[in-house]
Design a protein around this motif. Structure first.
Motif, mmCIF file in Angstrom:
data_model
loop_
_atom_site.group_PDB
_atom_site.id
_atom_site.type_symbol
_atom_site.label_atom_id
_atom_site.label_comp_id
_atom_site.label_asym_id
_atom_site.label_seq_id
_atom_site.Cartn_x
_atom_site.Cartn_y
_atom_site.Cartn_z
ATOM 1 N N LYS A 187 -40.986 -10.713 -58.213
ATOM 2 C CA LYS A 187 -40.345 -11.284 -59.485
ATOM 3 C C LYS A 187 -40.265 -9.950 -60.308
ATOM 4 C CE LYS A 187 -42.503 -15.754 -59.733
ATOM 5 N NZ LYS A 187 -43.458 -16.687 -60.434
ATOM 6 N N PRO A 188 -39.228 -9.923 -61.477
ATOM 7 C CA PRO A 188 -38.877 -8.678 -62.023
ATOM 8 C C PRO A 188 -40.078 -8.430 -62.855
ATOM 9 C CG PRO A 188 -36.994 -10.018 -62.161
ATOM 10 C CD PRO A 188 -38.080 -10.958 -61.367
ATOM 11 N N LEU A 189 -40.322 -7.049 -62.895
ATOM 12 C CA LEU A 189 -41.586 -6.301 -63.852
ATOM 13 C C LEU A 189 -41.003 -6.376 -65.308
ATOM 14 C CD1 LEU A 189 -44.080 -4.897 -63.866
ATOM 15 C CD2 LEU A 189 -42.892 -2.916 -63.321
ATOM 16 N N LEU A 190 -39.832 -6.331 -65.410
ATOM 17 C CA LEU A 190 -39.253 -6.047 -66.786
ATOM 18 C C LEU A 190 -39.316 -7.563 -67.480
ATOM 19 C CD1 LEU A 190 -38.367 -4.397 -69.137
ATOM 20 C CD2 LEU A 190 -35.884 -4.627 -67.984
ATOM 21 N N LYS A 191 -39.934 -7.896 -68.496
ATOM 22 C CA LYS A 191 -39.863 -8.887 -69.270
ATOM 23 C C LYS A 191 -38.650 -9.018 -70.083
ATOM 24 C CE LYS A 191 -43.064 -12.128 -71.690
ATOM 25 N NZ LYS A 191 -44.412 -12.247 -72.115
ATOM 26 N N ARG A 192 -38.543 -7.982 -71.051
ATOM 27 C CA ARG A 192 -37.386 -7.981 -71.928
ATOM 28 C C ARG A 192 -37.534 -6.621 -72.313
ATOM 29 N NH1 ARG A 192 -40.990 -10.892 -74.750
ATOM 30 N NH2 ARG A 192 -41.707 -10.222 -76.801
ATOM 31 N N GLU A 193 -36.311 -6.189 -73.049
ATOM 32 C CA GLU A 193 -36.262 -4.622 -73.291
ATOM 33 C C GLU A 193 -35.471 -4.657 -74.688
ATOM 34 O OE1 GLU A 193 -33.425 -0.885 -71.765
ATOM 35 O OE2 GLU A 193 -34.204 -2.349 -70.299
ATOM 36 N N ARG A 194 -35.721 -3.705 -75.492
ATOM 37 C CA ARG A 194 -35.117 -3.753 -76.758
ATOM 38 C C ARG A 194 -35.171 -2.103 -77.185
ATOM 39 N NH1 ARG A 194 -38.457 -3.471 -81.496
ATOM 40 N NH2 ARG A 194 -40.883 -2.684 -81.202
ATOM 41 N N VAL A 195 -34.173 -1.883 -78.226
ATOM 42 C CA VAL A 195 -33.862 -0.807 -78.896
ATOM 43 C C VAL A 195 -34.811 -0.328 -79.929
ATOM 44 C CG1 VAL A 195 -32.260 0.917 -80.004
ATOM 45 C CG2 VAL A 195 -31.647 -0.588 -78.071
ATOM 46 N N VAL A 196 -35.719 0.438 -80.046
ATOM 47 C CA VAL A 196 -36.652 0.687 -81.332
ATOM 48 C C VAL A 196 -35.989 1.590 -82.176
ATOM 49 C CG1 VAL A 196 -38.800 1.670 -82.027
ATOM 50 C CG2 VAL A 196 -38.649 0.556 -79.604
ATOM 51 N N LEU A 197 -35.269 2.820 -81.839
ATOM 52 C CA LEU A 197 -34.672 3.519 -82.630
ATOM 53 C C LEU A 197 -33.238 3.689 -81.849
ATOM 54 C CD1 LEU A 197 -37.302 6.531 -83.613
ATOM 55 C CD2 LEU A 197 -36.469 4.581 -84.951
ATOM 56 N N ASP A 198 -32.232 3.567 -82.815
ATOM 57 C CA ASP A 198 -30.905 3.680 -82.315
ATOM 58 C C ASP A 198 -30.214 4.767 -82.797
ATOM 59 O OD1 ASP A 198 -28.624 2.925 -80.988
ATOM 60 O OD2 ASP A 198 -28.066 1.538 -82.245
ATOM 61 N N TYR A 199 -30.119 5.904 -82.132
ATOM 62 C CA TYR A 199 -29.291 7.326 -82.492
ATOM 63 C C TYR A 199 -28.531 7.550 -81.181
ATOM 64 C CZ TYR A 199 -32.542 7.830 -86.320
ATOM 65 O OH TYR A 199 -33.237 7.734 -87.539
ATOM 66 N N ASP A 200 -27.499 8.302 -81.570
ATOM 67 C CA ASP A 200 -26.587 8.901 -80.473
ATOM 68 C C ASP A 200 -27.381 9.830 -79.580
ATOM 69 O OD1 ASP A 200 -24.461 7.317 -81.429
ATOM 70 O OD2 ASP A 200 -23.542 8.978 -82.638
ATOM 71 N N GLU A 201 -26.883 9.831 -78.429
ATOM 72 C CA GLU A 201 -27.448 10.981 -77.507
ATOM 73 C C GLU A 201 -27.284 12.211 -78.108
ATOM 74 O OE1 GLU A 201 -29.876 11.680 -74.126
ATOM 75 O OE2 GLU A 201 -28.726 9.859 -74.599
ATOM 76 N N HIS A 202 -27.948 13.313 -77.845
ATOM 77 C CA HIS A 202 -27.909 14.530 -78.426
ATOM 78 C C HIS A 202 -27.031 15.302 -77.604
ATOM 79 C CE1 HIS A 202 -31.320 15.297 -81.572
ATOM 80 N NE2 HIS A 202 -30.877 13.992 -81.633
#
Length: 393
Positions: free
Chosen positions: A230-245
């Motif tokens: 079964k998938p190991l990932l339960k859910r995913e979220r963005v904690v800080l949303d900035y552009d890639e440097h």
């Protein structure tokens, strides 16, 4: 519940040594992988990984960070050169951990793992055991054992064959050198230096799990990992949303610009040397001495250090260590010795072998080297021709 929270705070403040055992997590607890984006400094160029443990019932929200190092540690720089760099597991609150990334405007993403309560408690106990003073230090390796690759090691060690790293998401299996280049501007001094120091060992294809030495690949791998099917990932979220440097280089300061200037300068000097039937001894001394010194450093990284990525470095075929001694002939002796012609032919042969190894992909060399190699070829060929028209001893 308040009493449990109080006990946890005491445990946290005193490094886990007060209570007889690690607190038991509640059913509301979560363990997740934090992935942090790349930053502007070289040691931030590849991003970062850490493990978060949170339990609102116990008031727990801490981050276990295997990427901690101390510049003030005795012999830090010497140990770095020798390949004996010590990193440590640190533990701090999530807010403190996050502050640095908020300050530098680097994105942070969280992947909550689908683990049973028993598995979460076992993983916390493992992390706490690792955090003990006698266990927290480890011998860091940038490619094979770092803050990101440890994630895969921990999952495998904790859950064994139940964990399966699926590699179908990879467009292709890259070599270690290719993976490192993905995070650097190839026409930068840092990329050139790393490419130069790497030996042929990094030109083998990395396994699916070995791709996880890079945090971005570890994050993607978690999305494609199963536990008991079964998938190991339960859910995913963005904690800080900035552009890639994005680090924009300035071409006049880049290695390609300066190496091209060196090639042009050498070509001009060689033209006038040919016209006047002479040799520029200080140019020859500099080219031989610097190439020999570079070769000596690369050879020492190969045989005299514990670096796992620097052995079998065939850059020494063009950066030939003996050149450093040969360089003094050009300033100490007015005439070239008779054997030097054979030596120069030998250097050209070594460079030919290097190109063969490049074609056969035994070792992939930096393309930034091309003007350097042409510079040396121009001078070697001229000195061979010069030795034919000048008396030798």
């Amino acid at each position: 519940m308040k009493f449990k929270s109080f006990l946890f705070i005491v445990w946290l403040l005193f490094g886990g040594g007060v209570l007889a055992q690690t607190p038991e997590l509640s059913g509301r607890s979560q363990i997740s992988l934090l992935t942090c984006s790349a930053g502007d400094e070289l040691y931030y160029s590849f991003g970062h990984s850490a493990i978060r443990v949170q339990d609102p019932e116990l008031g727990i929200d801490v981050v276990y960070n295997y990427g901690t190092f101390d510049f003030n540690r005795p012999n830090f720089y010497l140990n770095f050169v020798k390949g004996k760099l010590i990193y440590s597991l640190s533990r701090r609150t999530f807010d403190v951990f996050l502050y640095e990334y908020e300050l530098e405007k680097r994105w942070v993403r969280e992947q909550i793992l689908d683990l049973t309560l028993a598995e979460r408690n076992r993983l916390l106990a493992f992390l706490e055991d690792n955090y003990l003073p006698q266990n927290r230090d480890y011998l860091y390796d940038p490619l094979w054992y770092n803050c990101s690759s440890i994630t895969g090691d921990i999952l495998k060690n904790q859950y064994g064959d139940a964990i399966v790293f699926n590699g179908s998401h990879l467009e292709k299996r890259f070599t270690f050198r290719q993976l490192v280049r993905q995070h650097l501007n190839i026409n930068s001094w840092s990329s050139f230096g790393i490419d130069l120091a790497f030996g042929s060992k990094v030109d083998r294809e990395a396994t699916v799990r070995e791709h996880m030495f890079l945090p971005y690949y570890a994050m993607e791998q978690i999305r494609n990992t199963t536990k008991n099917g079964k998938p190991l990932l339960k859910r995913e979220r963005v904690v800080l949303d900035y552009d890639e440097h994005v680090v924009n280089g300035f071409f006049p300061l880049s290695p390609l610009f300066w190496f091209a200037m060196l090639m042009i300068f050498t070509g001009i000097v060689t033209y006038f040397d040919h016209k006047h039937k002479t040799k520029s001894k200080w140019l020859d001394f500099t080219l031989f001495f610097v190439s020999g010194l570079a070769g000596l450093i690369l050879f020492l990284l190969w045989v005299a250090t514990d670096h796992t990525s620097t052995p079998y470095n065939f850059n020494i075929l063009w950066a030939f260590p003996v050149n450093m001694g040969i360089a003094f002939i050009f300033i100490l002796q007015p005439q070239l010795p008779s054997w030097l012609t054979k030596y120069l032919w030998g250097l050209l042969a070594l460079m030919g072998i290097m190109f063969l190894l490049w074609i056969l992909k035994v070792q992939i060399f930096s393309p930034i080297l091309i003007p350097v190699l042409l510079t040396l070829v121009i001078r070697y060929v001229y000195l061979i021709q010069f030795s034919k028209i000048r008396p030798r001893r």
